[in-house]
Design a protein around this motif. Structure first.
Motif, PDB file in Angstrom:
ATOM      1  N   LYS A 188     -22.760 -33.270   2.528  1.00 46.24           N
ATOM      2  CA  LYS A 188     -24.003 -33.218   1.748  1.00 46.24           C
ATOM      3  C   LYS A 188     -25.032 -32.303   2.424  1.00 46.24           C
ATOM      4  O   LYS A 188     -25.580 -31.395   1.810  1.00 46.24           O
ATOM      5  N   SER A 189     -25.287 -32.568   3.705  1.00 47.06           N
ATOM      6  CA  SER A 189     -26.295 -31.777   4.409  1.00 47.06           C
ATOM      7  C   SER A 189     -25.895 -30.310   4.475  1.00 47.06           C
ATOM      8  O   SER A 189     -26.735 -29.422   4.319  1.00 47.06           O
ATOM      9  N   THR A 190     -24.625 -30.060   4.706  1.00 46.58           N
ATOM     10  CA  THR A 190     -24.165 -28.677   4.800  1.00 46.58           C
ATOM     11  C   THR A 190     -24.441 -27.942   3.489  1.00 46.58           C
ATOM     12  O   THR A 190     -24.942 -26.813   3.496  1.00 46.58           O
ATOM     13  N   PRO A 197     -35.557 -31.389   5.494  1.00 45.69           N
ATOM     14  CA  PRO A 197     -34.277 -31.455   6.208  1.00 45.69           C
ATOM     15  C   PRO A 197     -33.974 -32.885   6.668  1.00 45.69           C
ATOM     16  O   PRO A 197     -34.872 -33.722   6.731  1.00 45.69           O
ATOM     17  N   GLU A 198     -32.721 -33.121   6.969  1.00 40.49           N
ATOM     18  CA  GLU A 198     -32.302 -34.434   7.453  1.00 40.49           C
ATOM     19  C   GLU A 198     -33.046 -34.738   8.764  1.00 40.49           C
ATOM     20  O   GLU A 198     -33.274 -33.848   9.573  1.00 40.49           O
ATOM     21  N   ASP A 199     -33.436 -35.970   8.945  1.00 37.74           N
ATOM     22  CA  ASP A 199     -34.127 -36.424  10.162  1.00 37.74           C
ATOM     23  C   ASP A 199     -35.514 -35.804  10.345  1.00 37.74           C
ATOM     24  O   ASP A 199     -36.110 -35.926  11.413  1.00 37.74           O
ATOM     25  N   LEU A 204     -34.075 -32.590  -0.990  1.00 37.04           N
ATOM     26  CA  LEU A 204     -34.449 -33.643  -0.046  1.00 37.04           C
ATOM     27  C   LEU A 204     -33.188 -34.249   0.573  1.00 37.04           C
ATOM     28  O   LEU A 204     -32.385 -34.856  -0.122  1.00 37.04           O
ATOM     29  N   ASP A 205     -33.051 -34.087   1.879  1.00 33.47           N
ATOM     30  CA  ASP A 205     -31.861 -34.615   2.545  1.00 33.47           C
ATOM     31  C   ASP A 205     -32.175 -36.001   3.099  1.00 33.47           C
ATOM     32  O   ASP A 205     -32.934 -36.130   4.043  1.00 33.47           O
ATOM     33  N   GLU A 206     -31.615 -36.998   2.509  1.00 34.05           N
ATOM     34  CA  GLU A 206     -31.823 -38.405   2.867  1.00 34.05           C
ATOM     35  C   GLU A 206     -33.312 -38.743   2.961  1.00 34.05           C
ATOM     36  O   GLU A 206     -33.802 -39.137   4.022  1.00 34.05           O
ATOM     37  N   PRO A 207     -34.019 -38.621   1.842  1.00 37.00           N
ATOM     38  CA  PRO A 207     -35.477 -38.789   1.885  1.00 37.00           C
ATOM     39  C   PRO A 207     -35.930 -40.200   2.242  1.00 37.00           C
ATOM     40  O   PRO A 207     -37.059 -40.375   2.671  1.00 37.00           O
TER      41      PRO A 207
HETATM   42 MG   LIG Z   1     -26.282 -35.479   6.226  1.00 37.91          MG
END
Ligand SMILES: [Mg+2]
Ligand SMILES: Nc1ncnc2c1ncn2[C@@H]1O[C@H](COP(=O)(O)OP(=O)(O)O)[C@@H](O)[C@H]1O
Lengths: 332, 236
Positions: free
Chosen positions: A44-46, A84-86, A160-163
């Protein structure tokens, strides 16, 4: 270009010998809130990093807001907001300083940006922490700062990555309703490994597993897509042999299998597995009328999204320890 | 304001929000002050030669200390992803970082103007060498800073970044000491490549295009390599 905001075609990304994303294609229209669902490590993030021009695809193309992510990356980045994630944010800046930095980087009018920062801060619930250092904020507040940064310039597309990761339940509800609200006018892609999240916020779901796209549809269409929708039928016996009824039911179009569950108190219960996504309630009812059975019960046990997710991603769940917990979380 | 300037402004603020800037500037001023005033009182010599002569060595430690985290830290903390997905070109990020470190270096150099003023109050200051010396310092400092930014683009570890920057500048410094051991035909080239030779030339107050070309190409090439290294994540 009509209202297609994101077009992804045969996207593939290798990290050395690891294939993180494998021939993924999809498109997103204006006004859709697209949920990118998959276990940890699914890619997903990629995919999001490629859409936001942080990485290049090994193969395939992607267009965002009509611009190619490789050849026109500056234009793409002007049209998106990205979390971004985190939520990596400069820890030594205050919330307002950071948002002012983002505004300046986007070339926003310096006369207007303080007003806009205030507005978006209120919308994201940052009023109390405006003057605090980002490094001193809790994860939930940092997430909101990231979200505010992504929405600052009122972009057409939000990625939105893991919002909602790291937020408490109240914050999750707030952020979800915020995303839904934005989704009415804008295009939103969000990733998550939590099932209820997509059910609560998304108008469309992509399920990705092991880098491959395994499902694409609305929550309803995915549930319906799940084969072997199960029906439970109870018929009053009236002296008819249960085997005879079973054979009749099994003979209906669209029925894969019919088995006798029980026969007690003058009522026979059957379980019917549908062959495809067709709705069997009508044919079953007709059969009962035609044969003069008294139908006591007719129940469709539609597959839950959880079943869909579990079935589609089982390969990963066996292979990856992290994935198990993501399904657990999905259940809760 | 251009994104490069926005980045450098943010970076300068980071310098002065953390102890780094204060430590570097203080240590630098104390060290050069000590050298300058020992020469003044012990050798009764009121000029800036010793001050200028020590700079190539001093920069070798000082500049990597101010450039080491510029890009390496952003990679380690993940903020690079946020920065670079804003509408900014990779070279603008690199130039922004370069300008910030230059600003800090020039602040430190600015403080040493006290020495020039001291010399002047004690006797006639030879203007040419003093102005040339400071111009040379800024140019040579630019080369060191660009090398530091490049080193910082190679890694996510600021210690590694420091060591790489130090090693490259030390190598370029050594070249100047090596010339005498080399065959005649090599001497010209190797001497040209040494990082401090041109500074000495400019410090004499004579400005030669060759010296300017050296520092500008040093800066240009290092920043270009840093940009390519930043871009390499997107190569396919
Ligand atoms: Mg991810
Ligand atoms: N920088 C990287 N280098 C090597 N492998 C990576 C890198 N980033 C991610 N991966 C691998 O690529 C796969 C997909 O990762 P990712 O896109 O982060 O998944 P998700 O966001 O769905 O959890 C995983 O197997 C992960 O280990």
């Amino acid at each position: 270009m009509s209202d297609v905001m994101i077009e992804v075609d045969g996207l593939t990304k290798d990290y050395g010998s690891t294939r993180a994303v494998d021939q993924v294609s999809f498109s997103v229209r204006k006004g859709e809130v697209l949920g990118f669902l998959g276990p940890n490590g699914a890619g997903k993030s990629t995919t999001m990093k490629i859409l936001t021009c942080f990485l290049s695809p090994t193969e395939g193309r992607a267009k965002v807001a009509g611009f190619d992510v490789f050849d026109q990356s500056l234009e793409v980045r002007q049209h998106i907001g990205y979390l971004p994630e985190d939520t990596p944010i400069y820890r030594d800046m205050t919330v307002v300083e950071f948002l002012a930095f983002a505004a300046a980087m986007r070339g926003m009018d310096p006369a207007k940006s303080p007003g806009r920062i205030k507005e978006i801060g209120v919308r994201c619930g940052l009023g109390d922490v405006a003057g605090k250092l980002v490094g001193e904020l809790s994860k939930g507040y940092r997430q909101r700062v990231g979200l505010a940064q992504a929405m600052l310039h009122d972009p057409d597309i939000l990625i939105l990555d893991e919002p909602t990761s790291g937020l408490d339940p109240n914050q999750i509800v707030e952020i979800r309703s915020l995303i839904k609200e934005i989704g009415r006018e804008k295009t939103v892609i969000l990733s998550t490994h939590i099932l209820p999240e997509v059910q609560a916020t998304c108008s469309r779901i992509l399920i990705i597993s092991g880098g491959k796209l395994v499902a694409d549809g609305t929550p309803d269409s995915l549930r319906a897509r799940e084969k072997g929708g199960r029906y439970r039928v109870v018929v009053e016996s009236n002296g008819v042999a249960k085997e005879a009824i079973r054979d009749r039911l099994a003979g209906l179009a669209g029925v894969a299998r019919c088995e006798i569950l029980s026969a007690e108190d003058g009522a026979h219960a059957f379980a019917i597995d549908a062959a495809a996504s067709s709705d069997l309630r009508k044919p079953i009812f007709r059969a009962a009328v035609d044969n003069r059975w008294t139908l006591l019960e007719l129940l469709r046990e539609s597959a839950s999204l959880e079943d869909v997710f579990r079935n589609l991603t089982t390969g990963d769940i066996a292979g990856e320890p992290g994935a198990e917990s993501s399904v657990e979380k999905g259940k809760s | 304001m251009s994104p490069a300037l926005v980045i450098s402004r943010r970076e300068i603020r980071t310098y002065f929000n953390s102890p780094v800037a204060y430590i570097v500037v203080t240590v630098f001023t104390i060290l050069t002050g000590y050298l300058f005033f020992t020469q003044l009182f012990v050798e009764k010599q009121a000029d800036m030669r010793a001050f200028f002569n020590i700079m190539p060595l001093l920069f070798m430690f000082m500049v990597p200390a101010i450039t080491m985290r510029l890009l390496a830290d952003e990679k380690a903390s993940g903020t690079l992803e946020l920065l670079i997905t804003l509408p900014v070109r990779d070279w603008e990020v690199v130039v922004g970082k370069f300008l910030a470190a230059m600003a800090l270096l020039c602040t430190a150099l600015g403080l040493t103007l006290i020495f020039a003023i001291t010399v002047r109050s004690l006797g006639p200051l030879d203007r040419g060498p003093a102005i040339g010396g400071y111009l040379g310092l800024v140019l040579m400092g630019g080369a060191y800073v660009a090398i530091g930014v490049m080193a910082s683009s190679f890694t996510r570890n600021s210690i590694v970044s420091f060591i790489v920057a130090f090693a490259i500048s030390f190598g370029l410094y050594l070249l100047g000491r090596l010339t005498q051991f080399l065959p005649q035909s090599w001497q010209g080239l190797v001497a040209f490549l040494s990082i401090d030779g041109h500074f000495e030339n400019i410090g004499r107050g004579v400005i030669d295009t060759r010296d300017l070309v050296y520092y500008f190409s040093m800066i240009g090439v290092s920043l270009l390599v840093a940009t390519l290294s930043l871009e390499s994540r997107r190569w396919r």
